[in-house]
Every structure is written in structure tokens, then in C-alpha cells.
Design a protein around this motif. Structure first.
Motif, PDB file in Angstrom:
ATOM      1  N   VAL A  27      41.212  31.359  42.765  1.00 22.36           N
ATOM      2  CA  VAL A  27      42.500  30.936  42.966  1.00 22.36           C
ATOM      3  C   VAL A  27      42.691  29.229  42.997  1.00 22.36           C
ATOM      4  O   VAL A  27      42.206  28.876  43.809  1.00 22.36           O
ATOM      5  N   LYS A  28      43.204  28.567  42.012  1.00 21.85           N
ATOM      6  CA  LYS A  28      43.061  27.157  42.072  1.00 21.85           C
ATOM      7  C   LYS A  28      44.666  26.642  42.214  1.00 21.85           C
ATOM      8  O   LYS A  28      45.535  27.225  41.551  1.00 21.85           O
ATOM      9  N   GLY A  29      44.761  25.554  42.782  1.00 21.55           N
ATOM     10  CA  GLY A  29      46.362  24.968  42.687  1.00 21.55           C
ATOM     11  C   GLY A  29      46.636  24.699  44.350  1.00 21.55           C
ATOM     12  O   GLY A  29      45.911  24.661  45.077  1.00 21.55           O
ATOM     13  N   GLY A  94      37.579  48.897  37.376  1.00 19.45           N
ATOM     14  CA  GLY A  94      38.891  48.496  36.535  1.00 19.45           C
ATOM     15  C   GLY A  94      40.181  48.364  37.110  1.00 19.45           C
ATOM     16  O   GLY A  94      40.720  47.400  36.782  1.00 19.45           O
ATOM     17  N   ALA A  95      40.352  48.966  38.129  1.00 13.87           N
ATOM     18  CA  ALA A  95      41.568  48.650  38.986  1.00 13.87           C
ATOM     19  C   ALA A  95      41.415  47.210  39.704  1.00 13.87           C
ATOM     20  O   ALA A  95      41.839  46.354  39.937  1.00 13.87           O
ATOM     21  N   LEU A  96      40.114  46.824  40.327  1.00 11.19           N
ATOM     22  CA  LEU A  96      39.715  45.669  40.784  1.00 11.19           C
ATOM     23  C   LEU A  96      40.002  44.356  39.529  1.00 11.19           C
ATOM     24  O   LEU A  96      40.422  43.450  40.197  1.00 11.19           O
ATOM     25  N   LEU A  97      39.609  44.839  38.626  1.00 10.66           N
ATOM     26  CA  LEU A  97      39.695  43.742  37.555  1.00 10.66           C
ATOM     27  C   LEU A  97      40.945  43.362  37.271  1.00 10.66           C
ATOM     28  O   LEU A  97      41.527  42.431  36.933  1.00 10.66           O
ATOM     29  N   TYR A  98      42.035  44.465  37.103  1.00 10.70           N
ATOM     30  CA  TYR A  98      43.172  44.464  36.831  1.00 10.70           C
ATOM     31  C   TYR A  98      44.143  43.619  37.839  1.00 10.70           C
ATOM     32  O   TYR A  98      44.774  42.646  37.796  1.00 10.70           O
ATOM     33  N   TYR A  99      43.616  43.832  39.398  1.00  4.24           N
ATOM     34  CA  TYR A  99      44.095  43.196  40.400  1.00  4.24           C
ATOM     35  C   TYR A  99      43.875  41.968  40.528  1.00  4.24           C
ATOM     36  O   TYR A  99      44.642  41.030  40.512  1.00  4.24           O
ATOM     37  N   VAL A 100      42.478  41.521  40.235  1.00  6.56           N
ATOM     38  CA  VAL A 100      42.143  40.003  40.316  1.00  6.56           C
ATOM     39  C   VAL A 100      42.745  39.123  39.018  1.00  6.56           C
ATOM     40  O   VAL A 100      43.091  37.987  39.278  1.00  6.56           O
ATOM     41  N   MET A 101      42.952  39.981  38.057  1.00 15.73           N
ATOM     42  CA  MET A 101      43.549  38.973  36.828  1.00 15.73           C
ATOM     43  C   MET A 101      45.148  38.851  37.105  1.00 15.73           C
ATOM     44  O   MET A 101      45.783  37.953  36.493  1.00 15.73           O
ATOM     45  N   ASN A 102      45.683  39.750  38.029  1.00 10.32           N
ATOM     46  CA  ASN A 102      47.174  39.582  37.998  1.00 10.32           C
ATOM     47  C   ASN A 102      47.387  39.344  39.825  1.00 10.32           C
ATOM     48  O   ASN A 102      48.584  39.725  40.121  1.00 10.32           O
ATOM     49  N   ALA A 126      39.587  35.786  36.951  1.00  9.77           N
ATOM     50  CA  ALA A 126      38.700  36.965  37.521  1.00  9.77           C
ATOM     51  C   ALA A 126      37.387  36.322  37.293  1.00  9.77           C
ATOM     52  O   ALA A 126      37.110  35.588  36.393  1.00  9.77           O
ATOM     53  N   GLY A 127      36.546  36.612  38.369  1.00 15.55           N
ATOM     54  CA  GLY A 127      35.172  36.236  38.515  1.00 15.55           C
ATOM     55  C   GLY A 127      34.233  37.184  37.786  1.00 15.55           C
ATOM     56  O   GLY A 127      34.611  38.332  37.099  1.00 15.55           O
ATOM     57  N   ALA A 128      33.035  37.235  37.591  1.00 13.35           N
ATOM     58  CA  ALA A 128      31.984  37.829  37.008  1.00 13.35           C
ATOM     59  C   ALA A 128      31.769  39.418  37.697  1.00 13.35           C
ATOM     60  O   ALA A 128      31.546  40.255  37.253  1.00 13.35           O
TER      61      ALA A 128
END
Length: 147
Positions: A27-29, A94-102, A126-128
Motif C-alpha cells: 500500500v503506497k500513498g 484465491g480469497a487472499l488474492l481477492y482481498y489484497v487486490m481490493n 498484490a504481491g507475489a
């Protein structure tokens, strides 16, 4: 257990274990206050932060799943349990990926003003780690099915 199956499962277990060491979200900003990433159990400072798997409360569970799968694969036991763990890991990844993307929208959705400010001021990616977790879960599940 066939050799190709065992190799796939062990590669998947290694990917699951490795996903903990990689970044999960950045998260940047700038924000006037910290942003609590409740699901991950981490906080982002007003200037931003990169959260890796070891900074979350989920890392012991992820390590345990990877270790259990690796031990079961090396011993050639419990193919159905390995399949179940692979499927659960894929779904959780997959749930974690959705969470970190949003993450910004999900964590600020209760307060419209904070959400608007966060969307203007923050950029998240999202990271790797979550992607590797999904790939590892798929490799485990496919390896358990190949046998």
C-alpha cells in the motif's frame, strides 16, 4: 504414490512454504491515519507499507499446511487428505488474492469519507505471495489427483 505425483506435491508444498516469505500486499500513498488490515492482522502506516506473509497472523497456519503436505507426500500417505489440503489452500489463496487486490476498498467501506480519501490517496497492489500460494495449492491438488 507415483514419482511425478510426489514431485508435484512437494513442489506445491515448497511453494506454499515460500509464499510466506514473499510480499502479500503493498500500500503506497499518504493517509492522515493508519489503515488497519484486519484480515491480515497488520497495520499500514500513513506513508504506506509492504506487508509480507511473516508479518500477518496467518503465517503459522500456512507453514503448518505446507509442512504437513510435504511430510505426507514423503511418506506416501493420505492422498485424499493431501487433495483436500491442496483444494483448501487454493481456495484460501484465491480469497487472499481477492482481498489484497481490493484491500483499500474492503477496509474503508464502512466510512464513505475515509473510503473516498483512501481511494484518492492510496495505491495498493498484490504481491507475489498470494499468487504463489494459489499455484502451490493447485500443484498439491493436481499431484494428489495424478496418482
Amino acid at each position: 504414490m507415483k514419482m511425478i505425483s510426489r514431485i508435484l506435491i512437494l513442489a506445491g508444498a515448497a511453494a506454499v512454504l515460500g509464499s510466506v516469505a514473499l510480499p502479500w500486499v503493498t500500500v503506497k500513498g499518504a493517509l492522515p491515519s493508519t489503515l488497519d488490515l484486519g484480515l491480515l492482522g497488520a497495520e499500514v502506516s500513513p506513508l504506506g507499507k509492504t506487508v509480507s506473509g511473516t508479518e500477518t497472523k496467518a503465517w503459522p497456519v500456512v507453514i503448518a499446511v505446507g509442512a504437513v503436505v510435504a511430510v505426507l507426500a514423503l511418506m506416501g500417505l493420505a492422498r485424499k487428505l493431501i487433495l483436500l489440503l491442496g483444494l483448501l489452500t487454493t481456495l484460501a489463496g484465491g480469497a487472499l488474492l481477492y482481498y489484497v487486490m481490493n484491500v483499500v476498498d474492503l477496509e474503508t467501506k464502512d466510512d464513505a469519507l475515509k473510503n473516498a480519501l483512501a481511494n484518492l490517496a492510496l495505491d495498493s497492489s498484490a504481491g507475489a505471495g498470494p499468487m504463489l500460494l494459489v499455484a502451490g495449492g493447485l500443484a498439491i491438488a493436481i499431484g494428489a489427483l495424478v496418482d
